[in-house]
Design a protein around this motif. Sequence first.
Motif, PDB file in Angstrom:
ATOM      1  N   HIS A 114       0.831  -1.206   0.000  1.00 34.91           N
ATOM      2  CA  HIS A 114       0.000   0.000   0.000  1.00 34.91           C
ATOM      3  C   HIS A 114       0.862   1.252   0.000  1.00 34.91           C
ATOM      4  N   THR A 156      -0.918  -2.303  -6.559  1.00 37.26           N
ATOM      5  CA  THR A 156      -2.180  -2.250  -7.297  1.00 37.26           C
ATOM      6  C   THR A 156      -2.220  -0.933  -8.081  1.00 37.26           C
ATOM      7  N   GLU A 168      -7.216  -7.214  -3.139  1.00 41.94           N
ATOM      8  CA  GLU A 168      -7.298  -5.761  -2.955  1.00 41.94           C
ATOM      9  C   GLU A 168      -8.575  -5.397  -2.208  1.00 41.94           C
ATOM     10  N   GLY A 223      -6.013   1.367  -2.471  1.00 40.84           N
ATOM     11  CA  GLY A 223      -5.359   0.289  -3.208  1.00 40.84           C
ATOM     12  C   GLY A 223      -4.634  -0.711  -2.330  1.00 40.84           C
ATOM     13  N   ALA A 272      -3.517  -3.950  -0.573  1.00 42.66           N
ATOM     14  CA  ALA A 272      -3.648  -5.345  -0.994  1.00 42.66           C
ATOM     15  C   ALA A 272      -3.048  -6.270   0.046  1.00 42.66           C
TER      16      ALA A 272
END
Length: 255
Positions: A63, A83, A145, A152, A154
């Motif tokens: 993240h 992500t 996610e 975002g 994950a």
Amino acid sequence: MLRQVAEGVLIHESEFCQSNAVVVQGRAGVLLIDPGVQGHEMACLANDLRELGQPVVAGFSTHPHWDHLLWHAGLGAAPRYGTARCAATVRDRLSDPGAKARIAAQLIPPDIAEQVPLDLLGLITGLPADTVRIPWDGPQVRIIEHQAHAPGHAALLIEERGVLVAGDMLSDVLIPMLDLNGTADPIEDHLAALRLLEGVAGDADVLIPGHGSVGGADQVHARIERDRAYVLALREGHVPVTPGSAHRLRPAGNG
Ligand SMILES: [Zn+2]
């Protein structure tokens, strides 16, 4: 020092906030998840990997918080992923020339600020939004996610190894930290994320939090329950909200 926590999965713990860098052994090298915090620690990790003859072939940041976006030249120049939302958030937050100085001054604790190298901070490539697994030559790593803690964010499930890498969810040392920016209902988002993790909990024999101690299968469920109780208490107004960017230790004995 690297410590094996499952077959082909090792961790390297930082002095800062019990941060865990995660190493996953692949066919031609390793996947490195959230590499570490202090420069000397990442250099130590790079040395350990060199001695094992295991180059880093891919990186992943769970993240867009500074302590999960670092890198060290000694780790090489492998592609680093996150992500799409994570990468977009990083790009946005680092877009102005003063950003790194601000992070150093406002977010990194003063006692370690000089030990945290920011030159390679956040150089990640966003994976397309529907990406299910990290593209690399090793055990399949499923990207889970969700909307919690940071845009975002994950968690990763290393299916063949039964390992859940939780990012900044399910810590035993930090309280649940909500993502309060740009989301209408951070409490419901967090509860939804816990349900999502609960859905894969049965596949996890080992839990690796971004900060704190590694747990077994029983801990996956126990920490989900504990965090859910905490977030529900937030909703009832029994405890104050702490934003995701703040690391706050759990009070001793926090049930
Ligand atoms: Zn975080």
